[in-house]
Design a protein around this motif. Sequence first.
Motif, PDB file in Angstrom:
ATOM      1  N   LEU A 112       0.812  -1.214   0.000  1.00 55.54           N
ATOM      2  CA  LEU A 112       0.000   0.000   0.000  1.00 55.54           C
ATOM      3  C   LEU A 112       0.846   1.266   0.000  1.00 55.54           C
ATOM      4  O   LEU A 112       0.395   2.324  -0.450  1.00 55.54           O
ATOM      5  N   PHE A 113       2.078   1.178   0.522  1.00 57.35           N
ATOM      6  CA  PHE A 113       2.886   2.381   0.693  1.00 57.35           C
ATOM      7  C   PHE A 113       4.096   2.469  -0.244  1.00 57.35           C
ATOM      8  O   PHE A 113       4.892   3.399  -0.127  1.00 57.35           O
ATOM      9  N   ARG A 114       4.237   1.527  -1.144  1.00 57.70           N
ATOM     10  CA  ARG A 114       5.402   1.567  -2.042  1.00 57.70           C
ATOM     11  C   ARG A 114       5.434   2.847  -2.887  1.00 57.70           C
ATOM     12  O   ARG A 114       6.482   3.458  -3.077  1.00 57.70           O
ATOM     13  N   GLN A 115       4.287   3.252  -3.397  1.00 57.70           N
ATOM     14  CA  GLN A 115       4.264   4.433  -4.256  1.00 57.70           C
ATOM     15  C   GLN A 115       4.592   5.698  -3.472  1.00 57.70           C
ATOM     16  O   GLN A 115       5.395   6.534  -3.917  1.00 57.70           O
ATOM     17  N   SER A 116       3.992   5.886  -2.301  1.00 58.64           N
ATOM     18  CA  SER A 116       4.269   7.084  -1.505  1.00 58.64           C
ATOM     19  C   SER A 116       5.713   7.091  -1.015  1.00 58.64           C
ATOM     20  O   SER A 116       6.339   8.151  -0.929  1.00 58.64           O
ATOM     21  N   SER A 117       6.265   5.911  -0.729  1.00 57.66           N
ATOM     22  CA  SER A 117       7.670   5.823  -0.330  1.00 57.66           C
ATOM     23  C   SER A 117       8.583   6.233  -1.479  1.00 57.66           C
ATOM     24  O   SER A 117       9.599   6.915  -1.281  1.00 57.66           O
ATOM     25  N   HIS A 118       8.217   5.818  -2.669  1.00 60.19           N
ATOM     26  CA  HIS A 118       8.986   6.179  -3.864  1.00 60.19           C
ATOM     27  C   HIS A 118       8.954   7.690  -4.081  1.00 60.19           C
ATOM     28  O   HIS A 118       9.975   8.310  -4.442  1.00 60.19           O
ATOM     29  N   THR A 119       7.814   8.312  -3.823  1.00 59.05           N
ATOM     30  CA  THR A 119       7.692   9.770  -3.963  1.00 59.05           C
ATOM     31  C   THR A 119       8.588  10.492  -2.965  1.00 59.05           C
ATOM     32  O   THR A 119       9.248  11.480  -3.305  1.00 59.05           O
ATOM     33  N   ILE A 120       8.625  10.012  -1.725  1.00 64.46           N
ATOM     34  CA  ILE A 120       9.493  10.607  -0.702  1.00 64.46           C
ATOM     35  C   ILE A 120      10.961  10.478  -1.113  1.00 64.46           C
ATOM     36  O   ILE A 120      11.733  11.439  -1.022  1.00 64.46           O
ATOM     37  N   THR A 170       0.865   6.883   9.816  1.00 66.02           N
ATOM     38  CA  THR A 170       1.738   6.330   8.778  1.00 66.02           C
ATOM     39  C   THR A 170       2.611   5.242   9.394  1.00 66.02           C
ATOM     40  O   THR A 170       3.309   5.489  10.374  1.00 66.02           O
ATOM     41  N   PRO A 171       2.606   4.033   8.841  1.00 67.11           N
ATOM     42  CA  PRO A 171       3.362   2.944   9.441  1.00 67.11           C
ATOM     43  C   PRO A 171       4.862   3.062   9.162  1.00 67.11           C
ATOM     44  O   PRO A 171       5.284   3.752   8.217  1.00 67.11           O
ATOM     45  N   PRO A 172       5.690   2.394   9.927  1.00 64.88           N
ATOM     46  CA  PRO A 172       7.142   2.450   9.749  1.00 64.88           C
ATOM     47  C   PRO A 172       7.609   2.023   8.356  1.00 64.88           C
ATOM     48  O   PRO A 172       8.602   2.536   7.843  1.00 64.88           O
ATOM     49  N   VAL A 173       6.881   1.095   7.752  1.00 68.85           N
ATOM     50  CA  VAL A 173       7.313   0.579   6.459  1.00 68.85           C
ATOM     51  C   VAL A 173       7.404   1.668   5.397  1.00 68.85           C
ATOM     52  O   VAL A 173       8.198   1.580   4.459  1.00 68.85           O
ATOM     53  N   CYS A 174       6.608   2.732   5.535  1.00 65.86           N
ATOM     54  CA  CYS A 174       6.655   3.832   4.570  1.00 65.86           C
ATOM     55  C   CYS A 174       8.036   4.483   4.572  1.00 65.86           C
ATOM     56  O   CYS A 174       8.600   4.787   3.519  1.00 65.86           O
ATOM     57  N   ALA A 175       8.585   4.698   5.765  1.00 66.67           N
ATOM     58  CA  ALA A 175       9.929   5.271   5.866  1.00 66.67           C
ATOM     59  C   ALA A 175      10.982   4.277   5.396  1.00 66.67           C
ATOM     60  O   ALA A 175      11.936   4.627   4.696  1.00 66.67           O
TER      61      ALA A 175
END
Length: 232
Positions: free
Chosen positions: A100-108, A202-207
């Motif tokens: 779920l957070f791969r795209q937002s992590s890529h943006t960061i 926001t979960p840790p995995v996003c970072a």
Amino acid sequence: KVFMDWYNRYFFKYYNIKLFLAWYKYDGKHISISNALRKLDGVSVVYQRALEDFPSPRTRVVADVLFSFSNDSWNTARNFDSKVAYRVVTGYIGDHRAALFRQSSHTIRNALQAKGAKKIVAFFDENASEDDRWHVGYKFFQDNYTFLLEKILKYPWLGLVIKPKGPLVLRHRLGPVAELLELAERTGRCKVIGTGIVHGSTPPVCAALSADIAIHAHLCASTAGFESALAG
């Protein structure tokens, strides 16, 4: 204890409550609730939310049903006289979040790289307490942040993604170090993620997915590091 058992039993009976579900089991309240429901033919359920990889009295569970990550988790809990009628192994309940957070992590990651970051570090703190007898104190907490933030200001190739345990109170607990955080953020290579009062939304995995390496501040609670490892 006798009063709490009586009060819970009275409360559940008055409101005709037959089911109690919670994850927080780190004090005696859930035990009193479980005892009260048992006398009313109700059901108490506890689900595991945090990684517990060493025995402690605080991992004790008294409930009719326990949802746990693994058999190892149960073996850790039962070392301190846990009493559970039924156990269900679920696996780690946050393992679906990586996708779920791969795209937002890529943006960061792209945003930090656009400002010159070549290597990116993710940092998870484990919160802090004004009274360091019961938890990590502010001094230790501030020293950890100072070390990393000074590196951001010194090395233009370094990026930092911060996932605080308590985002709403982060700057208060940083005290004078909050000024250092503001300077680091101005470089465009430092980003604080997450909102919310308790653990943040926001979960840790996003970072972790936005970084090359993740640092978990405290080994007393290692769920964030565990989640990062599961996400690869």
